[in-house]
Design a protein around this motif. Structure first.
Motif, PDB file in Angstrom:
ATOM      1  N   UNK A  22       3.464   2.186 -10.826  1.00 63.12           N
ATOM      2  CA  UNK A  22       2.504   3.419 -10.499  1.00 63.12           C
ATOM      3  C   UNK A  22       1.887   2.710  -9.408  1.00 63.12           C
ATOM      4  N   UNK A  23       1.322   1.208  -9.407  1.00 60.39           N
ATOM      5  CA  UNK A  23       1.106   0.437  -8.235  1.00 60.39           C
ATOM      6  C   UNK A  23       1.662   0.964  -7.281  1.00 60.39           C
ATOM      7  N   UNK A  24       2.908   0.836  -7.418  1.00 56.68           N
ATOM      8  CA  UNK A  24       3.866   0.739  -5.642  1.00 56.68           C
ATOM      9  C   UNK A  24       4.238   2.063  -4.981  1.00 56.68           C
ATOM     10  N   UNK A  25       3.462   3.397  -6.590  1.00 56.20           N
ATOM     11  CA  UNK A  25       3.970   4.416  -5.894  1.00 56.20           C
ATOM     12  C   UNK A  25       2.691   4.669  -4.903  1.00 56.20           C
ATOM     13  N   UNK A  26       1.792   4.100  -4.403  1.00 51.01           N
ATOM     14  CA  UNK A  26       0.928   4.535  -4.691  1.00 51.01           C
ATOM     15  C   UNK A  26       0.427   3.713  -2.326  1.00 51.01           C
ATOM     16  N   UNK A  27       2.000   3.039  -2.349  1.00 52.00           N
ATOM     17  CA  UNK A  27       2.209   2.128  -1.415  1.00 52.00           C
ATOM     18  C   UNK A  27       2.342   3.759   0.001  1.00 52.00           C
ATOM     19  N   UNK A  32       0.063   5.654   4.918  1.00 51.04           N
ATOM     20  CA  UNK A  32      -0.615   7.414   5.722  1.00 51.04           C
ATOM     21  C   UNK A  32      -2.027   6.563   6.051  1.00 51.04           C
ATOM     22  N   UNK A  33      -2.813   6.644   5.371  1.00 46.85           N
ATOM     23  CA  UNK A  33      -4.315   6.140   5.627  1.00 46.85           C
ATOM     24  C   UNK A  33      -4.315   5.057   5.662  1.00 46.85           C
ATOM     25  N   UNK A  34      -3.381   3.758   5.883  1.00 47.97           N
ATOM     26  CA  UNK A  34      -3.843   3.024   7.088  1.00 47.97           C
ATOM     27  C   UNK A  34      -3.008   3.000   8.974  1.00 47.97           C
ATOM     28  N   UNK A  35      -2.433   3.844   8.727  1.00 46.20           N
ATOM     29  CA  UNK A  35      -1.791   4.330  10.113  1.00 46.20           C
ATOM     30  C   UNK A  35      -2.266   5.208  10.174  1.00 46.20           C
ATOM     31  N   UNK A  36      -3.142   5.937  10.112  1.00 49.27           N
ATOM     32  CA  UNK A  36      -3.945   6.714  11.401  1.00 49.27           C
ATOM     33  C   UNK A  36      -5.726   6.857  11.326  1.00 49.27           C
ATOM     34  N   UNK A  37      -5.143   5.097  10.300  1.00 48.96           N
ATOM     35  CA  UNK A  37      -7.003   4.779  10.755  1.00 48.96           C
ATOM     36  C   UNK A  37      -6.864   3.491  11.812  1.00 48.96           C
ATOM     37  N   UNK A  65      -8.402  -3.091 -16.037  1.00 51.07           N
ATOM     38  CA  UNK A  65      -9.897  -1.949 -16.365  1.00 51.07           C
ATOM     39  C   UNK A  65     -10.396  -1.074 -15.443  1.00 51.07           C
ATOM     40  N   UNK A  66      -9.733  -0.936 -14.397  1.00 49.36           N
ATOM     41  CA  UNK A  66      -9.516  -0.383 -13.076  1.00 49.36           C
ATOM     42  C   UNK A  66      -9.440   1.061 -13.661  1.00 49.36           C
ATOM     43  N   UNK A  67     -10.156   2.072 -13.724  1.00 51.95           N
ATOM     44  CA  UNK A  67     -10.249   3.289 -14.099  1.00 51.95           C
ATOM     45  C   UNK A  67      -8.454   3.842 -13.623  1.00 51.95           C
ATOM     46  N   UNK A  68      -8.848   4.014 -11.940  1.00 51.38           N
ATOM     47  CA  UNK A  68      -7.409   4.527 -11.240  1.00 51.38           C
ATOM     48  C   UNK A  68      -7.714   3.352 -10.356  1.00 51.38           C
ATOM     49  N   UNK A  69      -6.245   3.016 -10.334  1.00 56.80           N
ATOM     50  CA  UNK A  69      -5.856   1.787  -9.425  1.00 56.80           C
ATOM     51  C   UNK A  69      -5.422   2.955  -7.911  1.00 56.80           C
ATOM     52  N   UNK A  70      -5.343   3.899  -8.359  1.00 56.69           N
ATOM     53  CA  UNK A  70      -4.867   4.584  -6.963  1.00 56.69           C
ATOM     54  C   UNK A  70      -6.095   4.547  -6.288  1.00 56.69           C
ATOM     55  N   UNK A  71      -7.275   4.742  -6.477  1.00 57.39           N
ATOM     56  CA  UNK A  71      -8.577   5.169  -5.855  1.00 57.39           C
ATOM     57  C   UNK A  71      -8.702   3.501  -5.439  1.00 57.39           C
ATOM     58  N   UNK A  72      -9.081   2.776  -6.575  1.00 58.58           N
ATOM     59  CA  UNK A  72      -9.133   1.087  -6.206  1.00 58.58           C
ATOM     60  C   UNK A  72      -8.336   0.508  -4.540  1.00 58.58           C
ATOM     61  N   UNK A  73      -6.713   1.413  -4.650  1.00 53.73           N
ATOM     62  CA  UNK A  73      -6.196   0.586  -3.660  1.00 53.73           C
ATOM     63  C   UNK A  73      -6.771   1.398  -2.259  1.00 53.73           C
ATOM     64  N   UNK A  74      -6.875   2.598  -2.058  1.00 53.48           N
ATOM     65  CA  UNK A  74      -6.802   2.884  -0.989  1.00 53.48           C
ATOM     66  C   UNK A  74      -8.406   2.695  -0.727  1.00 53.48           C
ATOM     67  N   UNK A  75      -9.454   2.252  -1.953  1.00 57.40           N
ATOM     68  CA  UNK A  75     -11.183   1.708  -1.052  1.00 57.40           C
ATOM     69  C   UNK A  75     -10.369   0.044  -0.422  1.00 57.40           C
ATOM     70  N   UNK A  76      -9.798  -0.370  -0.891  1.00 56.27           N
ATOM     71  CA  UNK A  76     -10.328  -2.336  -0.349  1.00 56.27           C
ATOM     72  C   UNK A  76      -8.803  -1.999   0.521  1.00 56.27           C
ATOM     73  N   UNK A  77      -7.710  -0.491   0.722  1.00 57.95           N
ATOM     74  CA  UNK A  77      -6.975  -0.685   2.141  1.00 57.95           C
ATOM     75  C   UNK A  77      -7.977  -0.355   3.408  1.00 57.95           C
ATOM     76  N   UNK A  78      -8.876   1.209   2.665  1.00 59.01           N
ATOM     77  CA  UNK A  78     -10.110   1.373   3.794  1.00 59.01           C
ATOM     78  C   UNK A  78     -10.980   0.253   4.646  1.00 59.01           C
TER      79      UNK A  78
END
Length: 316
Positions: A22-27, A32-37, A65-78
């Protein structure tokens, strides 16, 4: 996983964490987000690696305890990207010549760019659409870091302004203003819509006129106020200042054609999802040319020769 299972010697201890897939599927989304940024695939990959490092540095109970790992990862990457953007503005003040975004080949032509590297999985790379064409990325470079983050996350990736505010440390209303300002910049710089086939035909005609050293034909294909910008990063020979005007560009490109080595060939290729050209020498990509075409004229040419930005392109 229990201690008893590990003691059974049945290989259970080697099973991956149930949440790993699940975590690695967010890669891909993170890349995509990081390249555009950032406008740099190398920096994007570093930012994503840092994001995963922070995830796995947390105790398991915190991750659970993190409800949405994908949202957490996107927030931190941003946030990582926002910090990188701020420091990049300082670094680029000492960059040799103009800094251009890192160009991307079409999906089937990725190269690791590293000795002994394995074949690159395209799923780990960037989805090519309008938001990664070089003209768009060049406009993003003129934005403040906060404008760029607010615009990309809201307008491209559809995050709410409340989510953006949490990342950039401003109010949702302030983030709305940032995105609006960025949107005006993009709108003012966006050329008229030109069908892909027509853009490809213009680039093809430009290549033929270039190889024929036909100055008049080149001038006819260039907007009178066209500009050409090159990025060698001090690591490859190129012109340090933009060339302005159709005649000046035509003369410069004719001179390039005269001086090109016999082993160098010009090829039509997709650059960031748009028709472009590459120069190959002994099977290795040494230059990438991206074009901004409006109607039947070329308005901008971007020339990337910095070898550090061509690592993803085919090499012999």
């Amino acid at each position: 996983m229990t201690t008893g299972a590990a003691d059974d010697g049945d290989g259970a201890d080697d099973r991956p964490d149930p949440g790993l897939d699940v975590i690695m599927s967010e890669r891909r989304q993170l890349i995509n987000v990081a390249y555009r940024l950032l406008g740099s695939l190398a920096e994007a990959e570093d930012a994503v690696q840092e994001t995963y490092a922070r995830w796995y540095a947390m105790p398991q109970r915190q991750r659970d305890a993190i409800e949405s790992p994908g949202a957490w990862l996107t927030t931190v990457a941003s946030r990582v990207c926002l910090n990188l953007l701020s420091s990049a503005r300082v670094r680029r003040e000492t960059y040799v010549g103009d800094w251009l975004p890192e160009p991307l080949p079409e999906r089937g032509e990725w190269s690791t760019g590293r000795p002994g590297g394995a074949a690159v999985d395209p799923a780990d790379r960037v989805t090519l659409d309008e938001s990664v064409n070089l003209a768009f990325l060049v406009v993003l470079e003129a934005m403040t870091p906060a404008e760029r983050v607010a615009f990309i996350l809201h307008d491209v990736f559809c995050h709410s302004f409340a989510e953006v505010a949490d990342i950039v440390g401003r109010t949702p209303a302030a983030c709305r203003q940032l995105a609006s300002s960025a949107r005006r910049r993009v709108r003012d710089a966006r050329p008229s819509a030109t069908p892909a086939a027509q853009r490809a035909a213009v680039v093809r005609d430009f290549k033929q006129a270039w190889e024929a050293k036909d100055i008049e034909a080149l001038i006819a294909l260039l907007d009178p106020e066209a500009t050409a910008t090159a990025d060698g990063g001090g690591l490859a020979l190129t012109f340090l200042h933009p060339i302005e005007g159709a005649e000046q560009i035509a003369q410069a490109w004719t001179e390039i054609a005269r001086r090109k080595p016999a082993t160098m060939t010009f090829l039509e290729r997709t650059v960031n999802g748009q028709p472009g050209l590459v120069a190959e020498e002994d099977g290795a990509t040494v230059t990438v040319f991206a074009f901004d075409v409006a109607a039947d004229r070329i308005k901008h040419i971007w020339v990337v020769r910095n070898p550090e930005k061509l690592r993803g392109w085919p090499t012999a």
